[in-house]
Write a protein that holds these residues in place. Structure first.
Motif, short mmCIF file in Angstrom:
data_model
loop_
_atom_site.label_atom_id
_atom_site.label_comp_id
_atom_site.label_asym_id
_atom_site.label_seq_id
_atom_site.Cartn_x
_atom_site.Cartn_y
_atom_site.Cartn_z
N PRO A 10 0.81 -1.32 -0.05
CA PRO A 10 0.03 0.03 -0.16
C PRO A 10 0.83 1.22 -0.01
O PRO A 10 1.64 1.40 0.94
CB PRO A 10 -0.92 -0.02 1.52
N VAL A 11 0.45 2.22 -0.92
CA VAL A 11 1.42 3.37 -1.03
C VAL A 11 0.52 4.38 -1.48
O VAL A 11 1.00 5.26 -2.09
CB VAL A 11 2.52 3.27 -2.15
N GLY A 15 1.26 10.98 3.08
CA GLY A 15 2.68 11.46 3.70
C GLY A 15 2.99 12.83 4.40
O GLY A 15 3.74 13.59 4.07
N THR A 16 1.70 13.44 5.07
CA THR A 16 1.66 14.56 5.79
C THR A 16 2.97 14.92 6.43
O THR A 16 3.47 16.10 6.49
CB THR A 16 0.44 14.81 6.71
N ARG A 17 3.37 14.02 7.17
CA ARG A 17 4.62 14.08 8.17
C ARG A 17 6.00 14.40 7.23
O ARG A 17 6.66 14.96 7.89
CB ARG A 17 4.80 12.90 9.19
N LYS A 27 5.72 9.98 -1.14
CA LYS A 27 6.52 9.84 0.07
C LYS A 27 7.44 8.56 -0.39
O LYS A 27 8.78 8.62 -0.33
CB LYS A 27 5.88 9.17 1.14
N GLN A 84 -6.80 3.54 -4.79
CA GLN A 84 -7.53 3.76 -3.77
C GLN A 84 -8.07 5.29 -3.71
O GLN A 84 -7.35 6.22 -3.60
CB GLN A 84 -6.81 3.79 -2.49
N LEU A 110 4.20 -2.58 4.01
CA LEU A 110 3.85 -0.99 3.90
C LEU A 110 4.87 -0.38 3.10
O LEU A 110 5.99 -0.56 3.54
CB LEU A 110 3.54 -0.28 5.32
N GLY A 111 4.38 0.65 2.27
CA GLY A 111 5.34 1.21 1.52
C GLY A 111 6.27 2.23 1.84
O GLY A 111 7.36 2.37 1.26
#
Ligand code: UTP
Length: 332
Positions: A10-11, A15-17, A27, A84, A110-111
């Protein structure tokens, strides 16, 4: 040995952080230790006998499709992409892989997670299993409780009062896809959300309640890339591990560093712990503990703990001083 697993990666996250970098880049395409985060994950799959991967894409997904298609255009890895449309959580993202994975064995990664583990043994082991690592601050993670013989008895997403310090790291193996997809469907039909999202942890908890055997396996190295600080730390650790270095005539290199072919470095001091991507140009700079992304330009500066984005320009200038004997001058 069971049927070869399919990888589900899942990617789709925003990527808010990792803003501002993720305003313009997904990200997983940010560089760390010489290649994009996603390449660290996908490059390892053929070695495990995995020849098919389903990537769940969303935020700037077209960039990811373009990258994967160009990098893996030779048939070591056949990649499928599913969009998605709305970021409804990791459980929702994984559920979208059902048409490709069906009831096959499935390795979910997880990507944004680079890790080291003996995955060969896990895939041969014949049991569904979750990669875990003991942590000091379990309330920040999904955690698992085991029965002492390694079998999972409970899983909770970011508990306020954690009953175990075994964090779920983001690597999961399922011997059969169907029971997991059924549990994910049930969560969606009943609109069961935790912190507003459909969680993979909640679906796995349903499987445990139904008597499915899920075990854990140890993750030896777990390199998070979710924030600038952890991205830089991962860069440091991976460069050290691979003792990466470069020959840069006319510049001084203090390894470990990774300098891509096609980067131009003139009259600089580079390292330790610097990754410079293709197309970057550095002149008269001192750079350490930093990541310089493709096509960036860095001139006349001292950089430390920095991430310079794709095609960004960082320019400084040399200062002139005329300082007398026994003076003290601090230039900031
Ligand atoms: P994160 O929770 O780290 O989210 O997702 P994120 O968007 O990548 O980063 P932040 O929290 O906004 O900074 C963990 C992994 O799950 C994927 C993400 O792409 C990431 O690889 N994910 C998460 C999805 O694909 N879809 C989702 O709905 C949620």
């Amino acid at each position: 040995m069971p049927e070869n697993p399919i990888a589900v990666v899942p990617v789709a996250g925003v990527g808010t952080r990792l803003r501002p970098h993720t305003h313009t880049q997904p990200k997983v395409l940010l560089q760390v230790a010489g290649k994009p985060i996603l390449a660290h994950i996908l490059d390892d799959l053929p070695r495990l006998g995995i020849s098919r991967a389903v990537l769940i894409v969303g935020h700037m997904g077209e960039r990811i499709v373009e990258f994967v298609r160009s990098r893996y255009r030779y048939p070591t890895l056949e990649a499928e992409f599913v969009e998605q449309p709305e970021r409804l959580g990791l459980g929702h993202a994984v559920s979208l892989a059902e048409p490709f994975a069906d009831d096959r064995p499935m390795l979910i990664i997880l990507g944004d997670t680079i890790f080291e583990a003996d995955l060969g043994s896990v895939l041969r082991g014949g049991t569904s299993s979750i990669g875990v690592k003991p942590v000091k601050d379990p309330q920040r993670f999904g955690i698992v409780e085991t029965n002492g013989q390694g079998r999972v008895v409970r899983m909770v997403e970011k508990p306020d009062r954690p009953s175990s310090n075994l964090a779920i790291t983001g690597v999961y193996y399922f011997t059969h896809g169907k029971p997991l997809f059924d549990a994910l469907r049930e969560l969606r039909e009943k609109n069961v959300r935790t912190r507003g999202e459909f969680q993979l942890t909640d679906a796995m908890q349903l499987l445990v309640e139904r008597g499915e055997t899920i075990t854990t396996f140890p993750i030896d190295g777990w390199y998070d890339c979710g924030k600038t600080e952890t991205l830089l730390e991962t860069n440091r650790v991976l460069l050290e591990k691979h003792s990466a270095t470069a020959d840069l005539p006319g510049s001084l290199v203090c390894g470990p560093v990774s300098v891509a072919e096609g980067a131009v470095v003139e009259a600089c001091i580079i390292g330790p712990h610097v990754s410079i991507a293709a197309g970057a140009r550095l002149r008269h700079a001192v750079v350490r503990n930093s990541i310089i992304n493709p096509n960036a330009r860095v001139e006349n500066v001292l950089l430390e703990g920095s991430v310079v984005g794709d095609s960004a320009i960082v320019m400084g200038r040399f200062k002139r001083v005329n300082v007398g004997d026994s003076s003290e001058l601090s230039i900031t």
